[in-house]
Design a protein around this motif. Structure first.
Motif, PDB file in Angstrom:
ATOM      1  N   LYS A   1      32.947  57.412  -2.243  1.00 28.97           N
ATOM      2  CA  LYS A   1      31.988  56.331  -2.018  1.00 28.97           C
ATOM      3  C   LYS A   1      31.034  56.661  -0.875  1.00 28.97           C
ATOM      4  O   LYS A   1      29.870  56.251  -0.888  1.00 28.97           O
ATOM      5  CB  LYS A   1      32.703  55.016  -1.746  1.00 28.97           C
ATOM      6  N   TYR A   2      31.526  57.441   0.092  1.00 27.00           N
ATOM      7  CA  TYR A   2      30.656  57.843   1.200  1.00 27.00           C
ATOM      8  C   TYR A   2      29.665  58.914   0.750  1.00 27.00           C
ATOM      9  O   TYR A   2      28.526  58.949   1.214  1.00 27.00           O
ATOM     10  CB  TYR A   2      31.497  58.353   2.366  1.00 27.00           C
ATOM     11  N   ILE A   3      30.113  59.780  -0.161  1.00 27.68           N
ATOM     12  CA  ILE A   3      29.228  60.805  -0.708  1.00 27.68           C
ATOM     13  C   ILE A   3      28.095  60.157  -1.480  1.00 27.68           C
ATOM     14  O   ILE A   3      26.927  60.549  -1.366  1.00 27.68           O
ATOM     15  CB  ILE A   3      30.012  61.776  -1.620  1.00 27.68           C
ATOM     16  N   GLU A   4      28.437  59.137  -2.268  1.00 29.50           N
ATOM     17  CA  GLU A   4      27.425  58.431  -3.060  1.00 29.50           C
ATOM     18  C   GLU A   4      26.346  57.840  -2.157  1.00 29.50           C
ATOM     19  O   GLU A   4      25.143  57.989  -2.406  1.00 29.50           O
ATOM     20  CB  GLU A   4      28.084  57.323  -3.881  1.00 29.50           C
ATOM     21  N   LYS A   5      26.768  57.193  -1.082  1.00 27.92           N
ATOM     22  CA  LYS A   5      25.807  56.589  -0.160  1.00 27.92           C
ATOM     23  C   LYS A   5      25.019  57.655   0.585  1.00 27.92           C
ATOM     24  O   LYS A   5      23.802  57.508   0.806  1.00 27.92           O
ATOM     25  CB  LYS A   5      26.524  55.674   0.842  1.00 27.92           C
ATOM     26  N   THR A   6      25.693  58.736   0.957  1.00 27.99           N
ATOM     27  CA  THR A   6      25.012  59.817   1.677  1.00 27.99           C
ATOM     28  C   THR A   6      23.947  60.468   0.810  1.00 27.99           C
ATOM     29  O   THR A   6      22.827  60.726   1.263  1.00 27.99           O
ATOM     30  CB  THR A   6      26.030  60.886   2.131  1.00 27.99           C
ATOM     31  N   MET A   7      24.290  60.742  -0.453  1.00 28.24           N
ATOM     32  CA  MET A   7      23.306  61.324  -1.363  1.00 28.24           C
ATOM     33  C   MET A   7      22.146  60.363  -1.602  1.00 28.24           C
ATOM     34  O   MET A   7      21.000  60.773  -1.750  1.00 28.24           O
ATOM     35  CB  MET A   7      23.976  61.691  -2.698  1.00 28.24           C
ATOM     36  N   GLY A   8      22.458  59.066  -1.628  1.00 24.93           N
ATOM     37  CA  GLY A   8      21.393  58.071  -1.768  1.00 24.93           C
ATOM     38  C   GLY A   8      20.432  58.120  -0.595  1.00 24.93           C
ATOM     39  O   GLY A   8      19.208  58.083  -0.768  1.00 24.93           O
ATOM     40  N   VAL A   9      20.997  58.221   0.622  1.00 19.97           N
ATOM     41  CA  VAL A   9      20.161  58.318   1.825  1.00 19.97           C
ATOM     42  C   VAL A   9      19.313  59.582   1.792  1.00 19.97           C
ATOM     43  O   VAL A   9      18.118  59.566   2.129  1.00 19.97           O
ATOM     44  CB  VAL A   9      21.040  58.293   3.093  1.00 19.97           C
TER      45      VAL A   9
ATOM     46  N   LEU B   1      15.955  56.671  -7.258  1.00 19.05           N
ATOM     47  CA  LEU B   1      17.292  57.226  -7.476  1.00 19.05           C
ATOM     48  C   LEU B   1      18.190  56.967  -6.269  1.00 19.05           C
ATOM     49  O   LEU B   1      19.373  56.650  -6.407  1.00 19.05           O
ATOM     50  CB  LEU B   1      17.209  58.735  -7.747  1.00 19.05           C
ATOM     51  N   GLY B   2      17.604  57.122  -5.073  1.00 15.25           N
ATOM     52  CA  GLY B   2      18.379  56.907  -3.862  1.00 15.25           C
ATOM     53  C   GLY B   2      18.817  55.468  -3.698  1.00 15.25           C
ATOM     54  O   GLY B   2      19.977  55.188  -3.331  1.00 15.25           O
ATOM     55  N   ILE B   3      17.918  54.524  -3.965  1.00 17.14           N
ATOM     56  CA  ILE B   3      18.257  53.099  -3.852  1.00 17.14           C
ATOM     57  C   ILE B   3      19.339  52.729  -4.855  1.00 17.14           C
ATOM     58  O   ILE B   3      20.261  51.960  -4.547  1.00 17.14           O
ATOM     59  CB  ILE B   3      16.997  52.234  -4.057  1.00 17.14           C
ATOM     60  N   ASN B   4      19.231  53.275  -6.059  1.00 19.49           N
ATOM     61  CA  ASN B   4      20.266  53.010  -7.067  1.00 19.49           C
ATOM     62  C   ASN B   4      21.639  53.462  -6.575  1.00 19.49           C
ATOM     63  O   ASN B   4      22.646  52.789  -6.800  1.00 19.49           O
ATOM     64  CB  ASN B   4      19.927  53.729  -8.380  1.00 19.49           C
ATOM     65  N   ALA B   5      21.657  54.632  -5.914  1.00 21.82           N
ATOM     66  CA  ALA B   5      22.926  55.146  -5.392  1.00 21.82           C
ATOM     67  C   ALA B   5      23.453  54.262  -4.264  1.00 21.82           C
ATOM     68  O   ALA B   5      24.661  54.021  -4.159  1.00 21.82           O
ATOM     69  CB  ALA B   5      22.739  56.583  -4.898  1.00 21.82           C
ATOM     70  N   LEU B   6      22.557  53.770  -3.429  1.00 18.67           N
ATOM     71  CA  LEU B   6      22.978  52.927  -2.309  1.00 18.67           C
ATOM     72  C   LEU B   6      23.465  51.559  -2.758  1.00 18.67           C
ATOM     73  O   LEU B   6      24.430  51.015  -2.209  1.00 18.67           O
ATOM     74  CB  LEU B   6      21.814  52.746  -1.320  1.00 18.67           C
TER      75      LEU B   6
ATOM     76  N   LEU C   1      20.627  65.843  -6.035  1.00 19.31           N
ATOM     77  CA  LEU C   1      20.835  65.189  -7.335  1.00 19.31           C
ATOM     78  C   LEU C   1      21.968  65.843  -8.116  1.00 19.31           C
ATOM     79  O   LEU C   1      22.808  65.153  -8.700  1.00 19.31           O
ATOM     80  CB  LEU C   1      19.539  65.241  -8.153  1.00 19.31           C
ATOM     81  N   VAL C   2      21.992  67.173  -8.139  1.00 24.83           N
ATOM     82  CA  VAL C   2      23.074  67.880  -8.836  1.00 24.83           C
ATOM     83  C   VAL C   2      24.420  67.546  -8.201  1.00 24.83           C
ATOM     84  O   VAL C   2      25.418  67.305  -8.899  1.00 24.83           O
ATOM     85  CB  VAL C   2      22.827  69.409  -8.814  1.00 24.83           C
ATOM     86  N   THR C   3      24.458  67.517  -6.886  1.00 22.11           N
ATOM     87  CA  THR C   3      25.693  67.175  -6.180  1.00 22.11           C
ATOM     88  C   THR C   3      26.161  65.772  -6.545  1.00 22.11           C
ATOM     89  O   THR C   3      27.337  65.550  -6.852  1.00 22.11           O
ATOM     90  CB  THR C   3      25.473  67.262  -4.655  1.00 22.11           C
ATOM     91  N   LYS C   4      25.235  64.823  -6.530  1.00 20.87           N
ATOM     92  CA  LYS C   4      25.580  63.429  -6.853  1.00 20.87           C
ATOM     93  C   LYS C   4      26.106  63.286  -8.270  1.00 20.87           C
ATOM     94  O   LYS C   4      27.156  62.686  -8.499  1.00 20.87           O
ATOM     95  CB  LYS C   4      24.348  62.530  -6.665  1.00 20.87           C
TER      96      LYS C   4
END
Length: 209
Positions: free
Chosen positions: A187-195, A85-90, A25-28
């Motif tokens: 954009k890949y980081i966002e999806k990765t953090m979501g996963v 939170l993860g779904i929101n990021a994805l 979460l902090v990373t995202k």
């Protein structure tokens, strides 16, 4: 007491450094929003630590750990929150960043300090693993006969260590050179953090006492 102080400090630092929901979460929030949002997320996590410590001192952690109902409620609420939170990021459209027409620099949409703080707070507070960790800490290291004064000292120590670690992580991730590299794959980081957040949520749902 000095030995306990050092031991608690090392345990808190090691637990904070392990990859987990707080780390993700902090990373995202740092990469996708700003250093300020990462700092407020870190403060939220640190504040949740104080809540864990408080109910451990009051003996409520034992009740939670021994109650299947209470433990399950906390577990599933925490899992649902991480998955949310993860779904929101994805599902988020890659519109958190835009290019300023004059400077050509990347500008990010703002997340309010309250939201960042709240996300960090609930991410840690609703993690039953944290409850069990502090229960073990207050059972094996901080003995029942420990004075209230020393418990206060330990509480301050744990708050400072956890908050300082995540603030340092935020500063590192938001360094200009690091961001220059990360912005290329944002954009890949966002999806990765979501996963990762969804994965942590699913794993949390299957945690047993």
């Amino acid at each position: 007491m000095l030995t306990q102080f050092v031991t608690i400090g090392l345990l808190m630092l090691l637990s904070a450094m392990l990859p987990g929901p707080d780390f993700a979460l902090v990373t995202k929030n740092t990469i996708l929003h700003s250093r300020r949002m990462g700092i407020f997320t870190s403060l939220g996590i640190g504040s949740a630590i104080l809540v864990h410590i408080t109910y451990c001192v009051l003996g409520l952690a034992v009740i939670i750990s021994q109650s299947i109902l209470l433990f399950s409620i906390i577990k599933f609420i925490g899992a649902a929150y991480l998955i949310y939170l993860g779904i929101n990021a994805l599902l988020a459209r890659h519109a958190d960043t835009s290019v300023a027409p004059q400077s050509g620099s990347i500008q990010k949409t703002k997340m309010s300090e309250l939201i960042a703080f709240r996300q960090g707070f609930f991410c840690n507070l609703l993690n039953p693993k944290a409850t069990l960790f502090f229960l073990a800490l207050f059972t094996l290291i901080i003995k029942p006969e420990t004075s209230l004064g020393w418990e206060l000292v330990y509480a301050i120590e744990m708050f400072i260590i956890i908050t300082a670690w995540f603030c340092c992580l935020t500063i590192l991730l938001s360094h200009r050179r690091v961001l220059r590299l990360l912005n290329k794959i944002e954009k890949y980081i966002e999806k990765t953090m979501g996963v990762f957040l969804i994965g942590f949520g699913v794993a949390l749902a299957f945690v047993k006492k």
